[in-house]
Design a protein around this motif. Structure first.
Motif, PDB file in Angstrom:
ATOM      1  N   GLU A 197       0.802  -1.225   0.000  1.00 33.24           N
ATOM      2  CA  GLU A 197       0.000   0.000   0.000  1.00 33.24           C
ATOM      3  C   GLU A 197       0.834   1.273   0.000  1.00 33.24           C
ATOM      4  O   GLU A 197       0.355   2.334  -0.414  1.00 33.24           O
ATOM      5  N   ASN A 198       2.085   1.193   0.423  1.00 30.78           N
ATOM      6  CA  ASN A 198       2.876   2.417   0.615  1.00 30.78           C
ATOM      7  C   ASN A 198       4.078   2.560  -0.315  1.00 30.78           C
ATOM      8  O   ASN A 198       4.731   3.605  -0.290  1.00 30.78           O
ATOM      9  N   TYR A 199       4.353   1.543  -1.132  1.00 28.27           N
ATOM     10  CA  TYR A 199       5.544   1.596  -1.978  1.00 28.27           C
ATOM     11  C   TYR A 199       5.239   1.093  -3.385  1.00 28.27           C
ATOM     12  O   TYR A 199       4.308   0.311  -3.598  1.00 28.27           O
ATOM     13  N   HIS A 200       6.065   1.540  -4.322  1.00 33.27           N
ATOM     14  CA  HIS A 200       6.154   0.884  -5.627  1.00 33.27           C
ATOM     15  C   HIS A 200       7.058  -0.318  -5.402  1.00 33.27           C
ATOM     16  O   HIS A 200       8.239  -0.168  -5.073  1.00 33.27           O
ATOM     17  N   THR A 201       6.527  -1.511  -5.564  1.00 31.77           N
ATOM     18  CA  THR A 201       7.212  -2.708  -5.103  1.00 31.77           C
ATOM     19  C   THR A 201       7.897  -3.482  -6.224  1.00 31.77           C
ATOM     20  O   THR A 201       7.390  -3.571  -7.346  1.00 31.77           O
ATOM     21  N   VAL A 202       9.054  -4.043  -5.884  1.00 28.68           N
ATOM     22  CA  VAL A 202       9.816  -4.895  -6.803  1.00 28.68           C
ATOM     23  C   VAL A 202      10.046  -6.224  -6.101  1.00 28.68           C
ATOM     24  O   VAL A 202      10.779  -6.288  -5.107  1.00 28.68           O
ATOM     25  N   GLY A 203       9.437  -7.289  -6.605  1.00 28.13           N
ATOM     26  CA  GLY A 203       9.661  -8.606  -6.042  1.00 28.13           C
ATOM     27  C   GLY A 203      10.919  -9.220  -6.617  1.00 28.13           C
ATOM     28  O   GLY A 203      11.074  -9.308  -7.843  1.00 28.13           O
ATOM     29  N   CYS A 204      11.845  -9.639  -5.768  1.00 27.01           N
ATOM     30  CA  CYS A 204      13.124 -10.181  -6.220  1.00 27.01           C
ATOM     31  C   CYS A 204      13.103 -11.694  -6.047  1.00 27.01           C
ATOM     32  O   CYS A 204      12.836 -12.205  -4.955  1.00 27.01           O
ATOM     33  N   THR A 205      13.370 -12.401  -7.134  1.00 25.63           N
ATOM     34  CA  THR A 205      13.240 -13.845  -7.130  1.00 25.63           C
ATOM     35  C   THR A 205      14.286 -14.468  -8.045  1.00 25.63           C
ATOM     36  O   THR A 205      15.005 -13.755  -8.759  1.00 25.63           O
ATOM     37  N   LEU A 230       2.701  -7.542  -6.296  1.00 21.80           N
ATOM     38  CA  LEU A 230       3.780  -6.572  -6.438  1.00 21.80           C
ATOM     39  C   LEU A 230       3.777  -5.952  -7.831  1.00 21.80           C
ATOM     40  O   LEU A 230       3.240  -6.511  -8.782  1.00 21.80           O
ATOM     41  N   ASP A 231       4.412  -4.774  -7.949  1.00 22.66           N
ATOM     42  CA  ASP A 231       4.331  -3.998  -9.183  1.00 22.66           C
ATOM     43  C   ASP A 231       5.216  -4.541 -10.293  1.00 22.66           C
ATOM     44  O   ASP A 231       4.883  -4.435 -11.471  1.00 22.66           O
ATOM     45  N   ARG A 232       6.357  -5.079  -9.945  1.00 19.53           N
ATOM     46  CA  ARG A 232       7.263  -5.616 -10.964  1.00 19.53           C
ATOM     47  C   ARG A 232       8.118  -6.707 -10.345  1.00 19.53           C
ATOM     48  O   ARG A 232       8.193  -6.832  -9.121  1.00 19.53           O
TER      49      ARG A 232
END
Length: 240
Positions: free
Chosen positions: A70-78, A129-131
């Motif tokens: 809700e508070n960030y532009h998120t990047v999921g790292c995998t 997540l966003d990306r």
């Protein structure tokens, strides 16, 4: 734009400490922990954190994944999954090398999200997540240790988080006044050497061009000035 790091359901305190240390290395300080293990100040998390034990780790905030989303532009790292466009949850993904450039235009605070050691982020978590960012690795063994993966990603994002970097032992370009002093000492060296007067100006120009191409560091200039000074003094003593 600020950059935070979130670690979801880490299974070992040591990896949290390793990530905190990598954050300190590359200019980040905002560590968010989702369902973290116990982080004993006398345990391995603080033992692995290096200087990050002084600020990054003790200042870490325990939050929910909802808060992160809700508070960030998120990047999921995998890890690279070898999936393609038919598997839309994890595709397309960016590599860490591409991530910093692609985040430049984001008009929001960014959070790099890392998952648990054994299974990473779940498909349901990634879908929120966003990306997605994935680290290309050998198909024989593409899974990285959590702390290693975070270090790779944070290193590649350093242009977003570190205003000035320095290599071990690196010295920056010498001050122009010091370089001019080196030219003066080279001219004095030519005199002490007995270099023909009519050739000194040409030799000085050649030296100036050579030094300009070399872009010497401050330490290099100081060393060369000392050498030329001692050489000139030695030659004058020999002439007496």
């Amino acid at each position: 734009m600020s950059v935070a790091v979130a670690v979801v359901d880490a299974e070992t305190p040591g990896n949290v400490g390793t990530i905190a240390r990598a954050m300190k290395n590359f200019g980040l300080s905002d560590l968010l922990l989702v369902d973290p293990p116990e982080l004993d100040p006398d345990g391995e998390a603080y033992g692995f954190a290096g200087q990050a034990r002084e600020d990054v780790l003790p200042d870490a905030r325990e939050v929910t994944l909802d808060h992160v989303v809700e508070n960030y532009h998120t990047v999921g790292c995998t890890a690279t999954t070898n999936e393609d466009a038919t598997k839309h949850v994890r595709y397309p993904f960016e590599t860490p090398a591409d991530l910093a450039d692609s985040l430049q235009g984001v008009d929001a605070d960014v959070c790099l999200v890392f998952g648990r050691e054994s299974s990473g982020l779940t498909n349901d978590e990634l879908a929120r997540l966003d990306r997605i960012c994935a680290i290309p690795a050998s198909a024989d063994y593409p899974v990285l240790n959590l702390g290693q993966a975070a270090t790779v990603v944070l290193y590649e994002c350093r242009d977003l988080t570190v205003s000035e970097t320095q290599l071990p032992g690196e010295d920056h370009s010498a001050d122009p006044a010091a370089v001019e002093g080196l030219h003066d000492q080279f001219a004095d060296f030519l005199v002490a050497l007995g270099h023909p007067g009519e050739k000194r100006a040409k030799t000085g120009r050649m030296w100036r061009r050579l030094l300009g191409r070399a872009d010497p560091t401050g330490r290099e200039v100081r060393t060369m000035r000392g050498l030329f000074r001692r050489a000139a003094d030695r030659m004058r003593d020999d002439d007496q």
